[in-house]
Design an enzyme around this catalytic site. Structure first.
Site, PDB file in Angstrom:
ATOM      1  CD  GLU A 220      -2.417   1.188   2.738  1.00  0.00           C
ATOM      2  OE1 GLU A 220      -3.554   1.865   2.982  1.00  0.00           O
ATOM      3  OE2 GLU A 220      -2.016   0.350   3.566  1.00  0.00           O
ATOM      4  CE  LYS A 275      -8.526   0.755   2.820  1.00  0.00           C
ATOM      5  NZ  LYS A 275      -7.391   1.256   3.987  1.00  0.00           N
ATOM      6  CB  CYS A 327      -4.474  -1.624   4.660  1.00  0.00           C
ATOM      7  SG  CYS A 327      -3.484  -1.639   6.227  1.00  0.00           S
TER       8      CYS A 327
END
Length: 392
Positions: A220, A275, A327
């Site tokens: 990330e 995301k 994440c």
């Protein structure tokens, strides 16, 4: 003591102590004592569980120049979970306590979903899923309420959830490079260090090409820039993608909004995965708009929240489909829905926000939980903690 029992599996894993028997016994004791304890005890049980599980959350505020919040945030977590466990004891009836504890796995304060009670059995002789957790609660309820001579029969349902199977080894038929990266968070975004970070990423990609890898996965925000606005870096990545598939994290800017994204480069083309589930208070303030503006202006120098995508993105790499997750969302059930036969997931993280702490260990245990639950192999590339392949 109960909070220690409830948290032991995390710390045993953190220090590489593997004992299914110990995890099984401590998990059962934790649940048993929760079911028989009184109000005052359960408030402090929840309070210390909040600390033992989530003390690390405050670490990230140091990098926002909010170091004074570092001790306050864990205390807030402790109070929230103290209150939730206090709710267990409102009615002095064991079945009620068991039901509320089961419901806790569905309660996510401010969207933070890392407290999963059944996770205590992830490295035990029991299956770590909701039906198995329900069986544990029912068995202990019966154990508490049966007369002495019948108590042993109350535990018989536990045999149904006993498991001692090993991991199913399933690797995608690709030669994959996941280099270990450890860039401190205070240096990751420093302007005087930016060229070093970028050069090191290119060196790793070129090294993977020399090793004849099919795919390289970098963590990330491995490129700590708005990548679609940097023509030099983009051009070089496109050129390198002629020789290798590249999956790498960076920011993306579109229509006055910033996105935390993963870029997939292949043969001079790029696909962007935005995301879907943002970190509460880290990437998005989960409060009404007027409060969001006040918090961002007061604590984040007027910075705006990131924008989220509505649906997850899948990459097809050399004919193999991968679900992309970034994440925090790798531990959200939302990203495991509608897989449509996808057997592999690429997860990228930047754990340097929270290390040194147990955060990478807890994250890894949650990834293991979802990998088993959804029968999917997760390729996890992280900055600041160990990479890994998590199998069902």
């Amino acid at each position: 003591m109960i909070a220690l029992f409830f948290s032991a599996f995390i710390y045993l894993a953190h220090f590489n102590i593997e004992s299914k028997l110990l995890n099984t016994i401590l998990g059962l004791l934790a649940i048993y004592f929760v079911l028989i304890s009184k109000k005052q005890t359960l408030f402090f049980t929840g309070f210390f569980i909040g600390l033992f599980w989530f003390y690390w959350v405050g670490n990230s505020f140091v990098y926002y120049d909010l170091a004074y919040l570092k001790p306050i945030i864990p205390f807030a977590f402790a109070l929230v979970y103290g209150f939730l466990f206090f709710l267990i004891s409102i009615v002095e009836f064991t079945f009620y306590k068991a039901a509320i504890l089961f419901i806790f796995s569905y309660i996510h304060p401010f969207g933070f979903n890392w407290f999963v009670p059944e996770l205590v059995f992830i490295n035990s002789y029991f299956k770590a899923d909701k039906p198995s957790f329900a069986i544990v609660l029912i068995s202990l309820f019966l154990f508490i309420n049966f007369k002495t001579k019948w108590k042993v029969f109350a535990l018989l349902p536990l045999l149904y959830i006993y498991t001692n199977s090993g991991e199913y080894i399933d690797n995608p038929k690709l030669k994959i490079s996941m280099p270990q990266i450890n860039v401190n968070q205070d240096r990751k975004w420093a302007k005087d260090n930016l060229s070093n970070v970028i050069d090191e990423n290119f060196r790793l990609i070129e090294e993977a090409i020399k090793e004849k890898k099919d795919l390289i996965i970098l963590p990330e925000t491995a490129f700590p820039i708005v990548l679609n606005k940097d023509e030099f870096v983009l051009t070089k990545l496109f050129e390198l993608s002629k020789q290798i598939n590249i999956v790498v994290g960076a920011l993306y800017y579109e229509d006055n909004n910033y996105y935390n994204t993963t870029y997939y480069f292949n043969k001079m083309k790029a696909k962007i995965a935005k995301k879907v589930v943002l970190v509460p208070f880290g990437e998005k303030v989960p409060l009404p708009k007027f409060m969001v503006e006040f918090i961002n202006n007061t604590f984040y120098n007027g910075a705006q929240d990131y924008k989220e995508a509505k649906t997850p993105t899948d990459f097809e790499i050399n004919g193999i489909k991968f679900r992309n997750v970034i994440c925090y969302e790798a531990t959200s059930e939302t990203l495991f829905k509608n897989l449509d036969g996808i057997k592999y997931m690429i997860a990228t993280s930047n754990n340097a926000w929270f290390t040194p702490s147990i955060e990478p260990t807890l994250q890894n245990l949650l990834l293991k939980y979802y990998a088993k639950r959804y029968d999917i192999t997760i390729l996890h590339s992280a900055n600041g903690s160990e990479n890994g392949i998590i199998r069902p």
